[in-house]
Design an enzyme around this catalytic site. Structure first.
Site, mmCIF file in Angstrom:
data_model
loop_
_atom_site.group_PDB
_atom_site.id
_atom_site.type_symbol
_atom_site.label_atom_id
_atom_site.label_comp_id
_atom_site.label_asym_id
_atom_site.label_seq_id
_atom_site.Cartn_x
_atom_site.Cartn_y
_atom_site.Cartn_z
ATOM 1 N N HIS A 130 -3.240 6.908 3.302
ATOM 2 C CA HIS A 130 -3.664 5.627 2.737
ATOM 3 C C HIS A 130 -4.981 5.223 3.391
ATOM 4 O O HIS A 130 -5.187 5.459 4.580
ATOM 5 C CB HIS A 130 -2.573 4.583 3.006
ATOM 6 C CG HIS A 130 -2.991 3.204 2.634
ATOM 7 N ND1 HIS A 130 -3.492 2.891 1.393
ATOM 8 C CD2 HIS A 130 -3.017 2.031 3.348
ATOM 9 C CE1 HIS A 130 -3.788 1.602 1.354
ATOM 10 N NE2 HIS A 130 -3.508 1.065 2.522
ATOM 11 N N ASN A 154 -9.985 -0.276 0.488
ATOM 12 C CA ASN A 154 -8.525 -0.228 0.346
ATOM 13 C C ASN A 154 -8.159 -0.700 -1.062
ATOM 14 O O ASN A 154 -8.288 -1.890 -1.362
ATOM 15 C CB ASN A 154 -7.885 -1.118 1.411
ATOM 16 C CG ASN A 154 -6.362 -1.089 1.358
ATOM 17 O OD1 ASN A 154 -5.773 -0.521 0.432
ATOM 18 N ND2 ASN A 154 -5.720 -1.698 2.330
ATOM 19 N N CYS A 204 0.814 -1.225 0.000
ATOM 20 C CA CYS A 204 0.000 0.000 0.000
ATOM 21 C C CYS A 204 0.846 1.273 0.000
ATOM 22 O O CYS A 204 0.316 2.370 -0.154
ATOM 23 C CB CYS A 204 -0.927 -0.004 1.210
ATOM 24 S SG CYS A 204 -2.060 -1.390 1.156
#
Ligand code: ACO
Length: 337
Positions: free
Chosen positions: A261, A291, A120
């Site tokens: 994030h 996500n 990520c």
């Protein structure tokens, strides 16, 4: 001879683009698939729905579309692009790199490029890598893309992971900043390989190649020990976000936008609290997209710049991410346009 200071040649984000698959998958749909509820997902993560890419298209499909929009917005032609960096954990295939597929498809005839694997954190790592290429004076147009089709590596029978992820891509075009003191000013990045135990894909690499057994054992899906990842993410993303401010002598009040994030709303809030930054300055879209791994930060940037038109010249932006590896980091930008 007088010692003249050479001005630093910062990179700046000239334009952004994104691609969102049309198909929306709501939390309710998971209630028929696994033992979960919309309420659990919303309260524990902040996610309400996510986008799912049609099977068979791959990361390059989304990356190409995000890249095209990004170049169009800049009024730049593909032939002008020097380098393409694609952050992804779901490349179309292990090789060639997705960056090569994107290069061909958009017609970036002069560009070279590569994929960057950092979970990520991939978009932040790619952005700072591209920025340094520009700072070094060698290149003038670096296309940085984050693209992940997480739906292809998720076990839809595992409630611990299947509700968390979505598919999307985002892109940013980096160029030399015309004015000193703006653009990508600083970054802090870390890895801790010990975190690999808690978040990985068990098979499909050279150590454990794909076999009937690995497929039967579901070893080609995301393996995550959520509690462990959460524990580290909540500490490190908050720490690194505070660190980038402190080393640049800034406070949360100086920052116009925090672009975190989007893995879990509680991790985002912990980082914002640590930075002492007002909630109104934090970009959040985890409710709509979940996500998307390398896609989250450019999706947030797109939202701030294009959809909400809330970034002005001189604004300080902080981007922070945490992901598989473990990898984590923050970048500080001062907006120029
Ligand atoms: N529905 C209902 N219950 C669930 C679900 C679900 N979808 N998922 C887990 N549970 C259960 C668990 O089984 C557990 O039950 P138990 O106590 O009987 O064992 C209980 O809920 C609590 O589980 P926790 O893991 O403690 O739940 P937590 O509050 O930590 O939330 C979550 C889980 C959302 C995964 C959280 O840990 C998290 O966000 N982790 C970090 C994720 C992250 O940042 N990943 C990094 C990026 S990913 C990348 O790089 C590819």
């Amino acid at each position: 001879m007088a010692n003249r200071r050479t001005p630093r040649r910062n990179a700046y984000v000239r334009s952004v683009g994104r691609f969102l698959p049309e198909r929306r998958m709501t939390n309710r749909e998971f209630e028929d698939m696994v033992d979960t509820t919309d309420e659990w997902i919303v309260t524990r993560t902040g996610i309400r729905e996510r986008r799912i890419l049609e099977p068979g298209l791959g990361s390059s499909y989304m990356a190409v579309r995000a890249a095209r929009e990004c170049l169009e917005r800049a009024g730049a032609s593909p032939e002008e692009v020097d380098v393409i960096i694609v952050g992804t954990v779901t490349p179309d295939m292990l090789f060639p790199a997705t960056a090569c597929l994107v290069q061909k498809e958009i017609g970036a005839s002069r560009a070279w490029g590569f994929d960057l694997s950092a979970g990520c954190s991939a978009f932040v790592f790619a952005l700072t890598t591209g920025a340094q290429m520009i700072e070094a004076g060698r290149y003038d147009k670096v296309l940085v893309i984050g693209s992940d089709v997480m739906s292809t590596i998720i076990d839809y029978e595992d409630r611990n992971t299947c509700v968390l992820f979505g598919d999307a891509a985002g892109a940013a075009l980096l160029e030399p900043c015309p004015e000193e003191g703006y653009g990508v000013l600083d970054f802090v990045q870390y890895v801790d390989g010990a975190g690999g135990d808690f978040l990985h894909m068990k098979a499909g690499g050279s150590k454990r190649p794909a076999s009937c057994e690995t497929v039967k054992n579901k070893e080609h899906f995301v393996y995550q020990e959520g509690r462990q990842v959460f524990r580290h993410a909540v500490i490190e993303m908050a720490n690194v976000s505070a660190e980038i401010l402190e080393r640049n002598r800034l406070t949360g009040d100086d920052v116009a936008l925090f672009i975190p994030h989007q893995a879990n709303l509680r991790i985002i809030e912990a980082s914002a609290n640590r930075m002492k930054i007002d909630r109104s300055k934090v970009i959040v879209n985890i409710d709509r997209y979940a996500n998307t791994t390398a896609g989250t930060i450019p999706l947030c940037l797109y939202q701030a710049v294009v959809e909400e038109n809330r970034v002005r010249k001189g604004d300080y932006l902080v981007m922070s991410a945490f992901g598989a590896g473990f990898t984590w980091g923050s970048a500080l930008l001062r907006w120029w346009e």
